[in-house]
Scaffold this motif. Structure first.
Motif: not given
Length: 353
Positions: A31-32, A35-36, A39-41, A60
């Motif tokens: 997940i990290a 995100q990095r 740009g999605m979680t 997502v």
């Protein structure tokens, strides 16, 4: 270390590729990373069983089908990691109607490396293609013919593709089957060791010399039911093509034989076990013609692929016990397919020429 304890060159090659150990990634790290880099979680992460890399299905918000994340083992050659995406991009450029996956570019200024948290392992994010797998679908000879036509279209789209890693040595390249003789002792019983050993002797003496005279190009090299999405209600039947990870420059008839090997039914039935495989080959030749020499090699190449699956599957399940449930999952089925072909040939004239 005494010489007799040193791994052979083949085992060193296999161990550095198919069986290289690494620490499994956690959902939190995945997940990290997403995100990095993108740009999605992800709202949900699901690990998928695979042969060597780590693969995750990601859900997502705002993306109805989600994504697939692949995390390569540490130390993989960057050129080899670029190869699948380059092949897909090239094939799409040659035939825009091919139902191919699409890679997602990372955010500007970020890298496709996983960073310190993932030992700087390379990552690839791919759009998930929904649908029903061919391996889960009862398939008619007409539909197997459609599979063959799609394989030929992919081969034609890759015919002029080149890449620095396309000529790599690959364990799953049928042209390298003679290298696998030392794995015969890994087979589980005398019957398999005897049967596969005899095939390898014949394959090395009689098939490979002729195979090496046939045309070569970059091919998909893994066109099986777990890599194909299908819809029986559509005209073309195949609606998605997955996993270009085994792309390699090899003999085009070997690419066809690999697909044919997965069309051999494992159960004992009254019909000829070659029926579906012959239909697949006919579909291929609807789109792309093969030479007389290439066609004549197909039956033994199909048997060779089954032997290759037995050898490498047995070796991987013994070498990486933590992944044995996956790598050994089809060994019994493959052995039954091998036995079905041991006393059987395609009906006379079925393959043409």
């Amino acid at each position: 270390m005494p010489d007799h304890d040193r791994p052979t060159p083949l085992v060193e090659r296999l161990s550095s590729g198919l069986a290289r150990p690494f620490e499994r990634s956690t959902d939190e790290r995945v997940i990290a990373l997403i995100q990095r880099q993108y740009g999605m979680t992800p709202a949900r992460v699901l690990r998928l069983a695979t042969e060597r890399d780590e693969t995750f299905r990601l859900w997502v918000a705002g993306e109805p089908n989600g994504f697939v994340l692949k995390i390569a083992p540490p130390g993989d050659d960057p050129a080899e990691l670029e190869l699948p995406g380059a092949a897909i991009s090239h094939a799409a450029g040659r035939d825009a109607t091919l139902p191919l996956q699409r890679f997602i570019a990372p955010l500007p200024g970020t890298s496709t490396r996983g960073g310190a948290a993932l030992d700087d392992r390379a990552t690839r994010l791919i759009r998930y293609l929904p649908g029903r797998m061919l391996s889960d679908t009862p398939t008619s000879t007409h539909q197997w013919r459609a599979v063959g036509r799609m394989l030929a279209r992919v081969a034609l789209a890759l015919a002029d593709f080149d890449h620095p890693a396309a000529g790599r040595w690959l364990a799953w390249d049928l042209a390298n089957l003679d290298d696998m003789a030392e794995l015969v002792p890994m087979l589980p019983n005398d019957e398999q060791r005897s049967a596969v050993g005899k095939l390898l002797v014949d394959f090395t003496a009689n098939t490979l010399p002729s195979l090496r005279l046939t045309p070569r190009q970059a091919v998909h090299n893994d066109f099986h039911g777990g890599n194909l999405i299908v819809d029986p209600d559509t005209r073309g039947f195949v609606t998605g093509i997955l996993d270009f990870g085994d792309v390699v420059r090899t003999h085009r008839c070997a690419d066809l034989a690999i697909a044919m090997s997965y069309a051999i039914p494992p159960s004992v039935r009254s019909d000829n076990p070659w029926t579906s495989a012959v239909a697949l080959a006919a579909g291929y030749r609807d789109v792309s013609e093969l030479s007389v020499d290439e066609v004549s090699l197909l039956p033994q190449l199909v048997r060779g692929r089954l032997a290759q699956r037995l050898l490498l599957g047995s070796w991987m399940s013994a070498t990486r016990s933590e992944n044995a449930a996956y790598t050994a999952r089809n060994l019994e089925t493959t052995w039954r397919q091998f036995l079905r072909l041991s006393d059987s040939s395609p009906p006379r004239g079925a393959l043409g020429h």
